[in-house]
Each structure stands twice: as structure tokens, then as C-alpha cells.
Design a protein around this motif. Sequence first.
Motif, PDB file in Angstrom:
ATOM      1  N   ILE A   1      11.723  11.591  -3.940  1.00  0.00           N
ATOM      2  CA  ILE A   1      11.306  10.191  -3.783  1.00  0.00           C
ATOM      3  C   ILE A   1       9.886  10.117  -3.246  1.00  0.00           C
ATOM      4  N   TRP A   2       9.565  10.979  -2.262  1.00  0.00           N
ATOM      5  CA  TRP A   2       8.200  10.996  -1.726  1.00  0.00           C
ATOM      6  C   TRP A   2       7.188  11.385  -2.803  1.00  0.00           C
TER       7      TRP A   2
ATOM      8  N   SER B   1      -4.017   8.152  -3.832  1.00  0.00           N
ATOM      9  CA  SER B   1      -2.861   8.950  -3.400  1.00  0.00           C
ATOM     10  C   SER B   1      -2.442   9.932  -4.493  1.00  0.00           C
TER      11      SER B   1
ATOM     12  N   PHE C   1       7.436  11.045  -6.049  1.00  0.00           N
ATOM     13  CA  PHE C   1       7.315   9.941  -7.005  1.00  0.00           C
ATOM     14  C   PHE C   1       6.513   8.795  -6.404  1.00  0.00           C
ATOM     15  N   ASP C   2       6.807   8.417  -5.163  1.00  0.00           N
ATOM     16  CA  ASP C   2       6.088   7.329  -4.502  1.00  0.00           C
ATOM     17  C   ASP C   2       4.607   7.659  -4.360  1.00  0.00           C
ATOM     18  N   THR C   3       4.304   8.884  -3.968  1.00  0.00           N
ATOM     19  CA  THR C   3       2.912   9.294  -3.804  1.00  0.00           C
ATOM     20  C   THR C   3       2.168   9.291  -5.130  1.00  0.00           C
ATOM     21  N   SER C   4       2.838   9.683  -6.174  1.00  0.00           N
ATOM     22  CA  SER C   4       2.147   9.780  -7.461  1.00  0.00           C
ATOM     23  C   SER C   4       1.873   8.422  -8.097  1.00  0.00           C
ATOM     24  N   ILE C   5       2.630   7.366  -7.715  1.00  0.00           N
ATOM     25  CA  ILE C   5       2.411   6.071  -8.360  1.00  0.00           C
ATOM     26  C   ILE C   5       1.821   5.007  -7.436  1.00  0.00           C
ATOM     27  N   SER C   6       1.602   5.322  -6.148  1.00  0.00           N
ATOM     28  CA  SER C   6       1.108   4.311  -5.205  1.00  0.00           C
ATOM     29  C   SER C   6      -0.283   3.822  -5.554  1.00  0.00           C
ATOM     30  N   SER C   7      -1.205   4.753  -5.737  1.00  0.00           N
ATOM     31  CA  SER C   7      -2.583   4.394  -6.075  1.00  0.00           C
ATOM     32  C   SER C   7      -3.259   5.599  -6.705  1.00  0.00           C
TER      33      SER C   7
END
Length: 142
Positions: A51-52, A63, A54-60
Amino acid sequence: MTTELAKKRPEFRNINAFRDLPSYRWPVASLVSGMHRFSGVLMFVLLPLIIWMFDTSISSEISFARFRFAFENGAAGVVLKLVALALIWAYLHHFIAGLRHIWMDVSHAAVSKKFGATSGKVTIVASLLLTVVLGAKLFGVY
């Protein structure tokens, strides 16, 4: 005849984990079943990391650039790649072993020692081959 065979087989009343288990020969079907459970636990335990990532790769874009830099450089990149490789194996093995279990549930003809051994070998070989192919892509071989 059967009494002779029964006398020759070892009888385990008190099993010593250090003495008896290392010499125990696991059938392929039980190995696949154990690995199926282990791969499920591995995916569950590493779910926060997934989850981290995936979140890091799509945040901005920033990131994503940091994540990509960490993934591609240094010892941390190698560790992340090895963890990703373990996740790739866990997913592939769990998926293929799950298909094997579904096939055994649906087809009653598939419930035999011969099918268990054959499908177990196919499961192990297929998951390892696919892991090697995707691992080569992950580590930049092609």
C-alpha cells in the motif's frame, strides 16, 4: 503379508523435532500446500508495504521520482527489489496453487496421489519460472 509390512514401518510415538523432522520426506503435494499458506501469509504481512509503495508512486511526480530513485540506487534499492521479488513469487505461487486447489475441488477425478504429485511439481516449476522471468525484468536484464 500385511503384518510383515506393518512391522517394518517405523512407529513414531514421541517425535523429536530436531532428530525426526529433518529426515522426514515431504510429499510434493504437502510442500505445495505449505508453500501456498506461507505465500498467503507473506502477502498479508507485506500488505502495508504494498500500500505504501502504491501510494508513494501515485501521490505526485516528486514522490514518484523519490520512490524510483530509492528503488534503483544503493543498498535500499536492492532490498526493495528483493522484497518485490519475494512478493512476485508469493503472488504467482499463491495464484497457481489456488488454481490447482480449485481444479481439485471441481474435478473429482483430480483427487489422486498421481495428480497431486504431478500438479504440485507443475505448480512449483511454473511459479519459479515466472518469478525468474519477472525478476529478470525487475533487475533490468531485459
